[in-house]
Design a protein around this motif. Sequence first.
Motif, PDB file in Angstrom:
ATOM      1  N   LEU A  61       0.822  -1.204   0.000  1.00  0.00           N
ATOM      2  CA  LEU A  61       0.000   0.000   0.000  1.00  0.00           C
ATOM      3  C   LEU A  61       0.860   1.259   0.000  1.00  0.00           C
ATOM      4  N   LEU A  62       2.089   1.139   0.509  1.00  0.00           N
ATOM      5  CA  LEU A  62       2.937   2.317   0.658  1.00  0.00           C
ATOM      6  C   LEU A  62       3.935   2.498  -0.490  1.00  0.00           C
ATOM      7  N   THR A  63       3.847   1.662  -1.513  1.00  0.00           N
ATOM      8  CA  THR A  63       4.756   1.777  -2.657  1.00  0.00           C
ATOM      9  C   THR A  63       4.404   3.016  -3.482  1.00  0.00           C
ATOM     10  N   PRO A  64       5.408   3.725  -4.020  1.00  0.00           N
ATOM     11  CA  PRO A  64       5.090   4.893  -4.852  1.00  0.00           C
ATOM     12  C   PRO A  64       4.135   4.542  -5.995  1.00  0.00           C
ATOM     13  N   ARG A  65       3.190   5.428  -6.257  1.00  0.00           N
ATOM     14  CA  ARG A  65       2.177   5.146  -7.275  1.00  0.00           C
ATOM     15  C   ARG A  65       2.390   5.971  -8.534  1.00  0.00           C
ATOM     16  N   PHE A  66       1.719   5.553  -9.585  1.00  0.00           N
ATOM     17  CA  PHE A  66       1.666   6.341 -10.807  1.00  0.00           C
ATOM     18  C   PHE A  66       0.295   7.022 -10.853  1.00  0.00           C
ATOM     19  N   TYR A  67       0.244   8.208 -11.434  1.00  0.00           N
ATOM     20  CA  TYR A  67      -1.002   8.981 -11.405  1.00  0.00           C
ATOM     21  C   TYR A  67      -1.482   9.350 -12.800  1.00  0.00           C
ATOM     22  N   THR A  68      -2.797   9.444 -12.902  1.00  0.00           N
ATOM     23  CA  THR A  68      -3.384   9.982 -14.115  1.00  0.00           C
ATOM     24  C   THR A  68      -4.536  10.889 -13.706  1.00  0.00           C
ATOM     25  N   THR A  69      -5.051  11.664 -14.660  1.00  0.00           N
ATOM     26  CA  THR A  69      -6.080  12.638 -14.307  1.00  0.00           C
ATOM     27  C   THR A  69      -7.073  12.833 -15.448  1.00  0.00           C
ATOM     28  N   ASP A  70      -8.009  13.725 -15.235  1.00  0.00           N
ATOM     29  CA  ASP A  70      -8.979  14.056 -16.273  1.00  0.00           C
ATOM     30  C   ASP A  70      -8.356  15.156 -17.154  1.00  0.00           C
ATOM     31  N   TYR A 291       6.128   8.902   6.921  1.00  0.00           N
ATOM     32  CA  TYR A 291       6.542   8.475   8.269  1.00  0.00           C
ATOM     33  C   TYR A 291       6.516   6.949   8.396  1.00  0.00           C
ATOM     34  N   LEU A 292       5.436   6.344   7.932  1.00  0.00           N
ATOM     35  CA  LEU A 292       5.340   4.878   8.028  1.00  0.00           C
ATOM     36  C   LEU A 292       6.388   4.204   7.146  1.00  0.00           C
ATOM     37  N   ASN A 293       6.540   4.734   5.951  1.00  0.00           N
ATOM     38  CA  ASN A 293       7.543   4.172   5.042  1.00  0.00           C
ATOM     39  C   ASN A 293       8.934   4.231   5.647  1.00  0.00           C
ATOM     40  N   ASP A 294       9.285   5.411   6.138  1.00  0.00           N
ATOM     41  CA  ASP A 294      10.654   5.597   6.622  1.00  0.00           C
ATOM     42  C   ASP A 294      10.903   4.792   7.895  1.00  0.00           C
ATOM     43  N   CYS A 295       9.873   4.690   8.736  1.00  0.00           N
ATOM     44  CA  CYS A 295      10.064   3.916   9.974  1.00  0.00           C
ATOM     45  C   CYS A 295      10.217   2.426   9.680  1.00  0.00           C
ATOM     46  N   ASN A 307      18.722  10.104  12.522  1.00  0.00           N
ATOM     47  CA  ASN A 307      17.686   9.501  13.348  1.00  0.00           C
ATOM     48  C   ASN A 307      16.393   9.597  12.538  1.00  0.00           C
ATOM     49  N   THR A 308      15.829   8.456  12.175  1.00  0.00           N
ATOM     50  CA  THR A 308      14.716   8.445  11.210  1.00  0.00           C
ATOM     51  C   THR A 308      13.564   9.360  11.629  1.00  0.00           C
ATOM     52  N   LYS A 309      13.133   9.228  12.854  1.00  0.00           N
ATOM     53  CA  LYS A 309      11.965  10.007  13.288  1.00  0.00           C
ATOM     54  C   LYS A 309      12.275  11.502  13.360  1.00  0.00           C
ATOM     55  N   GLU A 310      13.479  11.819  13.822  1.00  0.00           N
ATOM     56  CA  GLU A 310      13.852  13.244  13.877  1.00  0.00           C
ATOM     57  C   GLU A 310      13.934  13.816  12.463  1.00  0.00           C
ATOM     58  N   PHE A 311      14.526  13.044  11.574  1.00  0.00           N
ATOM     59  CA  PHE A 311      14.634  13.483  10.180  1.00  0.00           C
ATOM     60  C   PHE A 311      13.239  13.721   9.596  1.00  0.00           C
ATOM     61  N   ASP A 312      12.355  12.755   9.794  1.00  0.00           N
ATOM     62  CA  ASP A 312      11.004  12.872   9.229  1.00  0.00           C
ATOM     63  C   ASP A 312      10.247  14.057   9.820  1.00  0.00           C
ATOM     64  N   MET A 313      10.368  14.245  11.131  1.00  0.00           N
ATOM     65  CA  MET A 313       9.636  15.362  11.735  1.00  0.00           C
ATOM     66  C   MET A 313      10.172  16.694  11.215  1.00  0.00           C
ATOM     67  N   VAL A 346       2.804   4.035  13.719  1.00  0.00           N
ATOM     68  CA  VAL A 346       3.963   3.180  13.401  1.00  0.00           C
ATOM     69  C   VAL A 346       3.837   1.848  14.136  1.00  0.00           C
ATOM     70  N   GLU A 347       3.467   1.923  15.425  1.00  0.00           N
ATOM     71  CA  GLU A 347       3.321   0.682  16.215  1.00  0.00           C
ATOM     72  C   GLU A 347       2.261  -0.229  15.598  1.00  0.00           C
ATOM     73  N   ILE A 348       1.136   0.369  15.218  1.00  0.00           N
ATOM     74  CA  ILE A 348       0.054  -0.447  14.630  1.00  0.00           C
ATOM     75  C   ILE A 348       0.505  -1.030  13.293  1.00  0.00           C
ATOM     76  N   ASN A 349       1.198  -0.214  12.532  1.00  0.00           N
ATOM     77  CA  ASN A 349       1.671  -0.679  11.224  1.00  0.00           C
ATOM     78  C   ASN A 349       2.649  -1.847  11.379  1.00  0.00           C
ATOM     79  N   GLU A 350       3.483  -1.767  12.430  1.00  0.00           N
ATOM     80  CA  GLU A 350       4.422  -2.874  12.677  1.00  0.00           C
ATOM     81  C   GLU A 350       3.662  -4.169  12.990  1.00  0.00           C
ATOM     82  N   LYS A 351       2.572  -4.021  13.761  1.00  0.00           N
ATOM     83  CA  LYS A 351       1.769  -5.210  14.076  1.00  0.00           C
ATOM     84  C   LYS A 351       1.110  -5.753  12.809  1.00  0.00           C
TER      85      LYS A 351
END
Length: 405
Positions: A61-70, A291-295, A307-313, A346-351
Motif C-alpha cells: 500500500l505504501l509503494t510509490p504510485r503512478f497517477y493519471t487525471t482528467d 513516516y510509516l515508510n521511513d520507519c 535519526n529516522t523520526k527526527e529526520f522525518d519530523m 507506526v506501532e500499529i503498522n508494525e503489528k
Amino acid sequence: MAAEMALLKPISKFANAPRLAGPGAPSRPRFAAVRMSATAQPAAPKKPAKKANKQAIKESLLTPRFYTTDFDEMEQLFNTEINKNLNQAEFEALLQEFKTDYNQTHFVRNKEFKEAADKMQGPLRQIFVEFLERSCTAEFSGFLLYKELGRRLKKTNPVVAEIFSLMSRDEARHAGFLNKGLSDFNLALDLGFLTKARKYTFFKPKFIFYATYLSEKIGYWRYITIYRHLQENPEYQPYPIFKYFENWCQDENRHGDFFSALMKAQPQFLNDWKAKLWSRFFCLSVYVTMYLNDCQRTAFYEGIGLNTKEFDMHVIIETNRTTARIFPAVLDVENPEFKRKLDRMVEINEKLLAVGETEDIPLVKNFKRIPLIAALASELLAAYLMPPIESGSVDFAEFEPRLVY
Ligand SMILES: [Fe+2]
Ligand SMILES: [Fe+2]
C-alpha cells in the motif's frame, strides 16, 4: 516528484478512467511483483538480461504510485479564454526559468559511484538498492504525468504545456540518474515495463494539484536535509549520489513553485471550506505515508547517520510551513500530540506487518488485521480532526484581487 503519496487511494467512482499507459495497462492485485532486470555485467547496462536473475520487489500500500487525471478538465482549467485568473506573465517568467535549465550539466557520473557501490555490503547494500528503486519509481511517476500533461495542454495553453514538458525532462533526468545508480549494483529498473504494467491512480485535477505540490515540496525538504547532513558528516556518505542533491532539489523546488502558481490560477481550489478539508486530508496522507515508510526502513536512515523520526519530523514541519503559504489550511504538526499519533500509527503498522509475516492462512490473517486496521483508521481520523492551522496568504477579498504568496 520525489516523495510518495501512496496512502492516497484511487477513488472508486473513477476506477474506469482513462489511463496514461493507454489500452493495455492492466490492473493488478495490491501485492504483486514488479519486474526488475539484472544486468549481466555493468558494462552492458542497456541490455538487461530478460530472463536471467530477475528480481522481484514486493509492492504494498505504501509503494510509490503512478497517477493519471482528467485531461479534458485540465484543458478547460488552462484555457485562457475561459479562465481569466491565469496569470500568463507569471507563467512566461516561470517558463524562462525552466528553459534556462540550470542542471543541464549537473548529472554527470564519475568512477566514485561504482567503487562506493562495490564497498557497500550486507544489509545496508540491500536497503540502499531499495532506496534507489523507490526513488527511481517516484521520479519516473512524475515524468509520466508531466509528459502527458505537456502533450495534452499544447493547444489550449502552450506556455503551461511547455513548462510541463520541461518538468518531465527534469524528472526523466532524475529517474535516469537513479537507474544508473542501480547499474552500479548490477540492477536496472525496467521502466518500459513499469509504464505498461503498473496500475495508475486517478485523481481529479484539483487533487493532482494538492498531491503533486506536496510531493514536490516534501521531496525538496528530504533531499536538502540529507544533503546538508552529509555535508556536515561526510563520514556517513556511503555513495556519491547524495552529493548531487543540492542542485537536484532545486528542480523539485521549482516544480513545487509551478504548482503553487497553477493553484493561484484556480482560486476555486483554495478558497472555500471544502478546499480546507482537502488540504488537510492531503497533508495528512503525505506525511503519514512518509513516516510509516521511513520507519520501516530505519536501517537506511541510521546507515547514513540520521535519526529516522527526527529526520522525518524536520521534513514534515518544514514542508508544512512551506505549504501554509498556499494551502488554505494545514495540520498543526508542531503540536507534540501530532507526533504521538504518528508514533502510535507506526506501532500499529508494525503489528500489521507482523501479521503478514505469520504462517496463518489468508482468512485468519485478514481477521487478525481487522482490529489493527480499525485502530489505524481511528488514529488517522483523530490526527485529521486535530485543530488545524488556518493558512494561506492568498487573499481573495475583492479589494485585493492579486494573490500574494
Ligand atoms: Fe524529481
Ligand atoms: Fe519534481
